[in-house]
Design a protein around this motif. Structure first.
Motif, PDB file in Angstrom:
ATOM      1  N   PHE A 124      42.975 -95.927 -47.590  1.00  0.00           N
ATOM      2  CA  PHE A 124      44.084 -95.738 -48.536  1.00  0.00           C
ATOM      3  C   PHE A 124      44.384 -94.254 -48.718  1.00  0.00           C
ATOM      4  CE2 PHE A 124      45.609 -94.673 -52.738  1.00  0.00           C
ATOM      5  CZ  PHE A 124      46.766 -95.432 -52.807  1.00  0.00           C
ATOM      6  N   MET A 125      45.666 -93.926 -48.789  1.00  0.00           N
ATOM      7  CA  MET A 125      46.071 -92.565 -49.125  1.00  0.00           C
ATOM      8  C   MET A 125      47.308 -92.622 -50.009  1.00  0.00           C
ATOM      9  SD  MET A 125      46.923 -89.216 -46.899  1.00  0.00           S
ATOM     10  CE  MET A 125      45.189 -88.943 -46.707  1.00  0.00           C
ATOM     11  N   ASP A 126      47.269 -91.905 -51.108  1.00  0.00           N
ATOM     12  CA  ASP A 126      48.410 -91.810 -52.012  1.00  0.00           C
ATOM     13  C   ASP A 126      49.537 -91.030 -51.324  1.00  0.00           C
ATOM     14  OD1 ASP A 126      49.470 -89.644 -54.363  1.00  0.00           O
ATOM     15  OD2 ASP A 126      49.684 -91.782 -54.766  1.00  0.00           O
ATOM     16  N   GLY A 127      50.758 -91.524 -51.475  1.00  0.00           N
ATOM     17  CA  GLY A 127      51.904 -90.891 -50.828  1.00  0.00           C
ATOM     18  C   GLY A 127      52.146 -89.460 -51.268  1.00  0.00           C
ATOM     19  N   ALA A 128      51.986 -89.178 -52.556  1.00  0.00           N
ATOM     20  CA  ALA A 128      52.208 -87.811 -53.047  1.00  0.00           C
ATOM     21  C   ALA A 128      51.189 -86.850 -52.438  1.00  0.00           C
ATOM     22  CB  ALA A 128      52.137 -87.783 -54.570  1.00  0.00           C
ATOM     23  N   ARG A 129      49.950 -87.302 -52.321  1.00  0.00           N
ATOM     24  CA  ARG A 129      48.914 -86.459 -51.710  1.00  0.00           C
ATOM     25  C   ARG A 129      49.231 -86.215 -50.235  1.00  0.00           C
ATOM     26  NH1 ARG A 129      43.540 -89.131 -51.357  1.00  0.00           N
ATOM     27  NH2 ARG A 129      43.307 -88.567 -49.206  1.00  0.00           N
ATOM     28  N   TYR A 130      49.730 -87.236 -49.564  1.00  0.00           N
ATOM     29  CA  TYR A 130      50.097 -87.088 -48.160  1.00  0.00           C
ATOM     30  C   TYR A 130      51.249 -86.086 -48.002  1.00  0.00           C
ATOM     31  CZ  TYR A 130      51.578 -88.074 -43.429  1.00  0.00           C
ATOM     32  OH  TYR A 130      51.928 -87.936 -42.109  1.00  0.00           O
TER      33      TYR A 130
END
Length: 182
Positions: free
Chosen positions: A86-92
């Motif tokens: 999982f990766m948060d979109g804002a962090r990406y």
């Protein structure tokens, strides 16, 4: 006016959350420079951490306006955000804007139908990933602007619209997304 900014440079989500292909950094920097030129005392890399620091500012300034931005990501109950896949979109988007896009697998699924989801999908596609956008809404009802959706599709992003994510099942080396048509 004194502006305390926790980050090294100004711009917040405009700099770290909106890709440069959508918001030119030259335009953003020029707009920020116009504001700073009005006489703003700028203090970057200066986080106001905690109530004590805020109280100190209140004692030395006539007014204090706190503008934290959108610091907490939205989460879907159907996804275990503690899993390594999982990766948060804002962090990406932030990592991409800093020139350090995180390593992802060959195939990426972005869940959402708004502008931020489109930005994540297009940024991942531009990094060479095969990207599927999973949107609850039908294509014509997505909150993203229609031209953004059209451009994403032109870039090779696969759209699965009108689909409700119900859960994610983990296999040995696979993920299966369980969805329901809506």
């Amino acid at each position: 006016v004194t502006l305390f900014e926790a980050a090294a440079e100004l711009g917040g989500v405009m700099r770290h959350g909106i890709p440069a292909y959508r918001l030119s950094r030259a335009v953003l920097d020029a707009e920020i420079a116009r504001i700073v030129a009005l006489g703003v005392d700028l203090r970057c890399d200066h986080a106001v951490a905690g109530a004590h620091a805020l109280d100190e500012l209140a004692c030395t300034h006539d007014a204090v306006f706190v503008a934290l931005g959108a610091q907490q990501p939205k989460a879907l109950a159907q996804i275990d955000t503690t899993r390594p896949w999982f990766m948060d979109g804002a962090r990406y988007l932030s990592a991409c804007s800093q020139g350090t896009p995180p390593a992802l697998g060959a195939r990426v699924v972005v869940v959402g139908g708004g502008s931020a989801a489109i930005d994540v999908a297009r940024s991942a596609r531009r990094q060479g990933h095969a990207v599927t956008l999973l949107a609850l809404e039908r294509r014509g009802q997505m909150p993203a602007q229609r031209d953004e959706v059209d451009e994403a599709l032109e870039e090779g992003i696969t759209l699965v619209d009108g689909a409700l994510l119900q859960g994610v099942d983990e296999g040995d080396a696979t993920l299966t997304l369980r969805c329901q048509r809506v």
